[in-house]
Design a protein around this motif. Structure first.
Motif, PDB file in Angstrom:
ATOM      1  N   LYS A   1      -4.330  -6.946  -9.539  1.00 65.42           N
ATOM      2  CA  LYS A   1      -2.959  -7.321  -9.841  1.00 65.42           C
ATOM      3  C   LYS A   1      -2.445  -8.244  -8.753  1.00 65.42           C
ATOM      4  O   LYS A   1      -2.772  -8.095  -7.573  1.00 65.42           O
ATOM      5  N   CYS A   2      -1.652  -9.224  -9.147  1.00 67.40           N
ATOM      6  CA  CYS A   2      -1.132 -10.194  -8.196  1.00 67.40           C
ATOM      7  C   CYS A   2      -0.199  -9.493  -7.200  1.00 67.40           C
ATOM      8  O   CYS A   2       0.805  -8.896  -7.599  1.00 67.40           O
ATOM      9  N   PRO A   3      -0.485  -9.557  -5.904  1.00 64.07           N
ATOM     10  CA  PRO A   3       0.358  -8.897  -4.912  1.00 64.07           C
ATOM     11  C   PRO A   3       1.663  -9.652  -4.630  1.00 64.07           C
ATOM     12  O   PRO A   3       2.549  -9.127  -3.962  1.00 64.07           O
TER      13      PRO A   3
ATOM     14  N   CYS B   1       3.702 -11.477  -7.245  1.00 68.78           N
ATOM     15  CA  CYS B   1       4.721 -11.297  -8.284  1.00 68.78           C
ATOM     16  C   CYS B   1       4.673  -9.908  -8.938  1.00 68.78           C
ATOM     17  O   CYS B   1       5.587  -9.529  -9.657  1.00 68.78           O
ATOM     18  N   ASN B   2       3.557  -9.177  -8.702  1.00 71.94           N
ATOM     19  CA  ASN B   2       3.363  -7.831  -9.276  1.00 71.94           C
ATOM     20  C   ASN B   2       3.416  -7.821 -10.812  1.00 71.94           C
ATOM     21  O   ASN B   2       3.670  -6.786 -11.414  1.00 71.94           O
ATOM     22  N   VAL B   3       3.208  -8.968 -11.414  1.00 74.42           N
ATOM     23  CA  VAL B   3       3.225  -9.072 -12.880  1.00 74.42           C
ATOM     24  C   VAL B   3       1.885  -9.587 -13.398  1.00 74.42           C
ATOM     25  O   VAL B   3       1.291  -9.010 -14.303  1.00 74.42           O
ATOM     26  N   GLY B   4       1.427 -10.686 -12.807  1.00 72.74           N
ATOM     27  CA  GLY B   4       0.201 -11.328 -13.278  1.00 72.74           C
ATOM     28  C   GLY B   4      -1.064 -10.654 -12.792  1.00 72.74           C
ATOM     29  O   GLY B   4      -1.039  -9.750 -11.947  1.00 72.74           O
ATOM     30  N   ILE B   5      -2.182 -11.119 -13.342  1.00 77.22           N
ATOM     31  CA  ILE B   5      -3.517 -10.649 -12.975  1.00 77.22           C
ATOM     32  C   ILE B   5      -4.265 -11.807 -12.325  1.00 77.22           C
ATOM     33  O   ILE B   5      -4.166 -12.957 -12.775  1.00 77.22           O
ATOM     34  N   LEU B   6      -5.002 -11.517 -11.269  1.00 77.04           N
ATOM     35  CA  LEU B   6      -5.755 -12.564 -10.584  1.00 77.04           C
ATOM     36  C   LEU B   6      -6.991 -12.964 -11.389  1.00 77.04           C
ATOM     37  O   LEU B   6      -7.732 -12.105 -11.872  1.00 77.04           O
ATOM     38  N   LYS B   7      -7.182 -14.258 -11.543  1.00 76.67           N
ATOM     39  CA  LYS B   7      -8.323 -14.811 -12.262  1.00 76.67           C
ATOM     40  C   LYS B   7      -9.133 -15.692 -11.313  1.00 76.67           C
ATOM     41  O   LYS B   7      -8.569 -16.365 -10.450  1.00 76.67           O
ATOM     42  N   LYS B   8     -10.441 -15.702 -11.517  1.00 75.91           N
ATOM     43  CA  LYS B   8     -11.332 -16.477 -10.651  1.00 75.91           C
ATOM     44  C   LYS B   8     -11.660 -17.824 -11.275  1.00 75.91           C
ATOM     45  O   LYS B   8     -11.888 -17.914 -12.479  1.00 75.91           O
ATOM     46  N   THR B   9     -11.672 -18.857 -10.461  1.00 77.90           N
ATOM     47  CA  THR B   9     -12.036 -20.190 -10.942  1.00 77.90           C
ATOM     48  C   THR B   9     -12.647 -20.978  -9.792  1.00 77.90           C
ATOM     49  O   THR B   9     -12.607 -20.548  -8.639  1.00 77.90           O
ATOM     50  N   LYS B  10     -13.199 -22.127 -10.104  1.00 81.62           N
ATOM     51  CA  LYS B  10     -13.839 -22.954  -9.093  1.00 81.62           C
ATOM     52  C   LYS B  10     -13.011 -24.200  -8.828  1.00 81.62           C
ATOM     53  O   LYS B  10     -12.633 -24.913  -9.752  1.00 81.62           O
ATOM     54  N   GLY B  11     -12.732 -24.450  -7.561  1.00 82.52           N
ATOM     55  CA  GLY B  11     -11.960 -25.630  -7.170  1.00 82.52           C
ATOM     56  C   GLY B  11     -12.799 -26.603  -6.375  1.00 82.52           C
ATOM     57  O   GLY B  11     -14.033 -26.489  -6.325  1.00 82.52           O
ATOM     58  N   GLN B  12     -12.151 -27.530  -5.721  1.00 86.17           N
ATOM     59  CA  GLN B  12     -12.842 -28.578  -4.972  1.00 86.17           C
ATOM     60  C   GLN B  12     -13.666 -28.021  -3.814  1.00 86.17           C
ATOM     61  O   GLN B  12     -14.720 -28.543  -3.476  1.00 86.17           O
ATOM     62  N   TYR B  13     -13.182 -26.925  -3.210  1.00 90.93           N
ATOM     63  CA  TYR B  13     -13.857 -26.367  -2.042  1.00 90.93           C
ATOM     64  C   TYR B  13     -14.517 -25.022  -2.326  1.00 90.93           C
ATOM     65  O   TYR B  13     -14.750 -24.231  -1.428  1.00 90.93           O
TER      66      TYR B  13
ATOM     67  N   ILE C   1     -10.047 -12.110  -1.552  1.00 92.67           N
ATOM     68  CA  ILE C   1      -9.762 -11.602  -0.199  1.00 92.67           C
ATOM     69  C   ILE C   1      -8.259 -11.303  -0.131  1.00 92.67           C
ATOM     70  O   ILE C   1      -7.436 -12.207   0.003  1.00 92.67           O
ATOM     71  N   LEU C   2      -7.936 -10.022  -0.218  1.00 89.25           N
ATOM     72  CA  LEU C   2      -6.522  -9.623  -0.277  1.00 89.25           C
ATOM     73  C   LEU C   2      -6.029  -8.958   1.001  1.00 89.25           C
ATOM     74  O   LEU C   2      -4.828  -8.749   1.164  1.00 89.25           O
ATOM     75  N   ASN C   3      -6.950  -8.625   1.894  1.00 92.81           N
ATOM     76  CA  ASN C   3      -6.535  -7.896   3.092  1.00 92.81           C
ATOM     77  C   ASN C   3      -6.247  -8.799   4.291  1.00 92.81           C
ATOM     78  O   ASN C   3      -6.102  -8.330   5.412  1.00 92.81           O
ATOM     79  N   VAL C   4      -6.215 -10.107   4.067  1.00 94.45           N
ATOM     80  CA  VAL C   4      -5.911 -11.040   5.154  1.00 94.45           C
ATOM     81  C   VAL C   4      -4.408 -11.266   5.228  1.00 94.45           C
ATOM     82  O   VAL C   4      -3.787 -11.703   4.262  1.00 94.45           O
ATOM     83  N   GLN C   5      -3.841 -10.939   6.356  1.00 95.93           N
ATOM     84  CA  GLN C   5      -2.402 -11.111   6.530  1.00 95.93           C
ATOM     85  C   GLN C   5      -2.097 -12.523   7.013  1.00 95.93           C
ATOM     86  O   GLN C   5      -2.714 -13.032   7.947  1.00 95.93           O
ATOM     87  N   LYS C   6      -1.146 -13.140   6.345  1.00 96.07           N
ATOM     88  CA  LYS C   6      -0.784 -14.509   6.684  1.00 96.07           C
ATOM     89  C   LYS C   6      -0.036 -14.542   8.012  1.00 96.07           C
ATOM     90  O   LYS C   6       0.900 -13.782   8.240  1.00 96.07           O
ATOM     91  N   GLU C   7      -0.502 -15.416   8.881  1.00 91.06           N
ATOM     92  CA  GLU C   7       0.124 -15.533  10.204  1.00 91.06           C
ATOM     93  C   GLU C   7       1.478 -16.227  10.075  1.00 91.06           C
ATOM     94  O   GLU C   7       1.592 -17.291   9.460  1.00 91.06           O
ATOM     95  N   LEU C   8       2.503 -15.609  10.641  1.00 92.51           N
ATOM     96  CA  LEU C   8       3.860 -16.168  10.563  1.00 92.51           C
ATOM     97  C   LEU C   8       4.000 -17.370  11.491  1.00 92.51           C
ATOM     98  O   LEU C   8       3.342 -17.450  12.537  1.00 92.51           O
ATOM     99  N   PRO C   9       4.875 -18.320  11.128  1.00 93.09           N
ATOM    100  CA  PRO C   9       5.096 -19.485  11.995  1.00 93.09           C
ATOM    101  C   PRO C   9       5.618 -19.065  13.372  1.00 93.09           C
ATOM    102  O   PRO C   9       6.435 -18.141  13.486  1.00 93.09           O
ATOM    103  N   LYS C  10       5.147 -19.733  14.426  1.00 93.04           N
ATOM    104  CA  LYS C  10       5.567 -19.435  15.798  1.00 93.04           C
ATOM    105  C   LYS C  10       6.439 -20.561  16.336  1.00 93.04           C
ATOM    106  O   LYS C  10       6.120 -21.739  16.166  1.00 93.04           O
ATOM    107  N   SER C  11       7.517 -20.175  16.974  1.00 95.11           N
ATOM    108  CA  SER C  11       8.424 -21.179  17.530  1.00 95.11           C
ATOM    109  C   SER C  11       7.787 -21.856  18.729  1.00 95.11           C
ATOM    110  O   SER C  11       7.126 -21.218  19.554  1.00 95.11           O
ATOM    111  N   THR C  12       8.006 -23.172  18.831  1.00 96.65           N
ATOM    112  CA  THR C  12       7.442 -23.942  19.949  1.00 96.65           C
ATOM    113  C   THR C  12       8.481 -24.219  21.029  1.00 96.65           C
ATOM    114  O   THR C  12       8.142 -24.742  22.093  1.00 96.65           O
ATOM    115  N   GLY C  13       9.739 -23.868  20.736  1.00 93.32           N
ATOM    116  CA  GLY C  13      10.807 -24.161  21.700  1.00 93.32           C
ATOM    117  C   GLY C  13      11.337 -25.576  21.572  1.00 93.32           C
ATOM    118  O   GLY C  13      12.266 -25.974  22.290  1.00 93.32           O
ATOM    119  N   GLU C  14      10.796 -26.357  20.642  1.00 91.50           N
ATOM    120  CA  GLU C  14      11.249 -27.733  20.426  1.00 91.50           C
ATOM    121  C   GLU C  14      12.234 -27.772  19.259  1.00 91.50           C
ATOM    122  O   GLU C  14      12.326 -26.824  18.472  1.00 91.50           O
TER     123      GLU C  14
END
Length: 446
Positions: free
Chosen positions: A313-315, A317-329, A354-367
């Motif tokens: 199940k899509c994490p 939107c919690n509505v759709g189902i994940l489907k596999k396909t082939k892309g450029q990479y 791969i669903l257990n990879v947590q997306k790294e949040l943006p880090k402030s650079t002070g600029e």
């Protein structure tokens, strides 16, 4: 085709017509004029020699792909175009080269009731193999002394002076890749245990030298095999080897033999022949086929078995189902609820998302962003880290200094004379040369 150097490129025919044979001297001369490296090969050829590829009956509407007699500057071709042209030229020249001849020697020895065999091969005329395997003759020459020695054995008796025992392990059969699987589908009859079925499959392909009891056609095979990856039946490793998934094996085990064996292909061919002979109507054939399929479906339904299929199940939107396909990479998973705005995508690993990879949040650079005054943050992109405005997508500012300047090669683009640059693909894994005038000029060299 755009350089007018080869004939119709979508032909899958492997034969040439008599008309092509008559024009061979002009084509061979053009090959030699276009490419000095191939000129030496052309000089060895004999345009009067007719190979088995010259066959009017099998040439069809579109004959095999060959070079044209057009004279052109090959420096204007990309590396890939040049390699393809060279390969097509070599194949054409080979049709007018002498046959490859060798002498095979086999000696059978009886030592105290045990049978041993020794074989060797001596090249007599390398012939057409000179075109493709420049180094092969040297490899064979190393065995020439052995071949001569075996040839000189004339006595029916001898003395065993020495022996050695070597431990070896039987290697498992190589795994399929897409190409070898399709190739095996073209000779599926060899796996048939029923003589009648095997005979029918071979009869079906009797007029085709490339098929030996096949299932499917070249068009359907190219669609069916890749579709099995999308359906989760096959997985492919980094070397291109194919492995069936557990779901695929479970499905195979539960299906009747009438479905998993190639028998039905042979039987339908037999019925189609009866239709062609007027002994069976088209409607009767269709009704019989429908009845057979319905019976097999009912058999499976009555078995009351279930397949252990992982549904993801899509994490997002919690509505759709994940489907596999082939892309450029490579393969990835997407949400089938994309039409309603869900853009969730994730990489594939061994046939699973791969669903257990947590997306790294943006880090402030002070600029601060020079355009809107918001914070500048460091984000993790698809291929590397980069800086951008934290107010994205309202503000699309990105620092231009983060992008390294491409290194010049000192060479000029053959299409527009602009300097050529060293570049990398988006994922950073491939290097190539590209024109500095891009996108006005799209010339690249891999």
């Amino acid at each position: 085709l755009k350089h007018n150097l080869i004939t119709y490129s979508r032909s899958d025919c492997r034969y040439l017509s008599e008309a092509i044979f008559e024009s061979a001297p002009h084509v061979l001369a053009s090959i030699g004029a276009n490419d000095p490296d191939l000129a030496a090969m052309v000089a060895k050829s004999n345009p009067k020699f007719k190979s088995r590829a010259i066959n009017n009956k099998k040439a069809g509407v579109h004959h095999g792909i060959i070079p044209t007699s057009h004279i052109a500057d090959l420096s204007k071709l990309t590396k890939i175009e040049r390699d393809i042209y060279t390969l097509i030229c070599r194949s054409f020249i080979a049709q007018f080269m002498p046959l490859h001849k060798y002498e095979h020697t086999k000696v059978i020895l009886d030592v105290h009731g045990y049978t041993f065999e020794a074989t060797s091969k001596k090249i007599l005329v390398n012939g057409w193999k000179d075109i493709f395997y420049d180094a092969e003759l040297n490899d064979e020459e190393a065995d020439e002394d052995q071949a001569t020695t075996l040839q000189n054995i004339v006595s029916n008796a001898g003395t065993c002076k020495a022996y050695s025992v070597t431990d070896k392990v039987t290697a498992p059969k190589k795994k399929y890749n897409v190409a070898s699987l399709i190739l095996d589908m073209n000779s599926i009859a060899k796996y048939c245990k029923d003589p009648k079925i095997k005979s029918l499959l071979l009869e079906k392909d009797k007029d085709n030298d490339e098929l030996h009891g096949s299932i499917g056609t070249s068009a359907t095979q190219k669609e069916i095999v890749p579709a099995q990856f999308d359906k989760g039946m096959f997985v492919e490793d980094k070397k291109g080897n194919i492995t069936s998934t557990q779901v695929c094996r479970d499905l195979f085990d539960m299906l009747p033999k009438e479905i998993t064996n190639p028998d039905i292909t042979a039987l339908w061919f037999e019925q189609q022949e009866l239709v062609a002979q007027g002994k069976l109507s088209v409607n009767e054939f269709i009704q019989t086929s429908y009845k057979f399929i319905a019976e097999q479906v009912n058999i499976i339904k009555n078995m009351q078995v279930s397949l252990n299929i992982d549904i993801h199940k899509c994490p997002s939107c919690n509505v759709g189902i994940l489907k596999k396909t082939k892309g450029q990479y490579g393969y990835y998973w997407y949400c089938n609820n994309y039409k309603n705005g869900c853009s969730f995508k994730v990489k594939d690993e061994k046939g699973k998302p791969i669903l257990n990879v947590q997306k790294e949040l943006p880090k402030s650079t002070g600029e601060k962003c020079p355009e809107c005054g918001s914070d500048v943050v460091e984000r993790v992109g698809k291929f590397n880290k980069f800086k951008s405005c934290s107010n994205y997508p309202k503000c699309t500012w990105k620092p231009t200094a983060d992008k390294p300047k491409a290194e010049t090669t000192g060479e000029l683009c053959p299409k527009c004379n602009a300097p050529m640059l060293k570049r990398k693909s988006k994922d950073g894994t491939k290097k190539f040369l590209g024109c500095s005038a891009f996108p006005k000029c799209d010339h690249v060299e891999w």
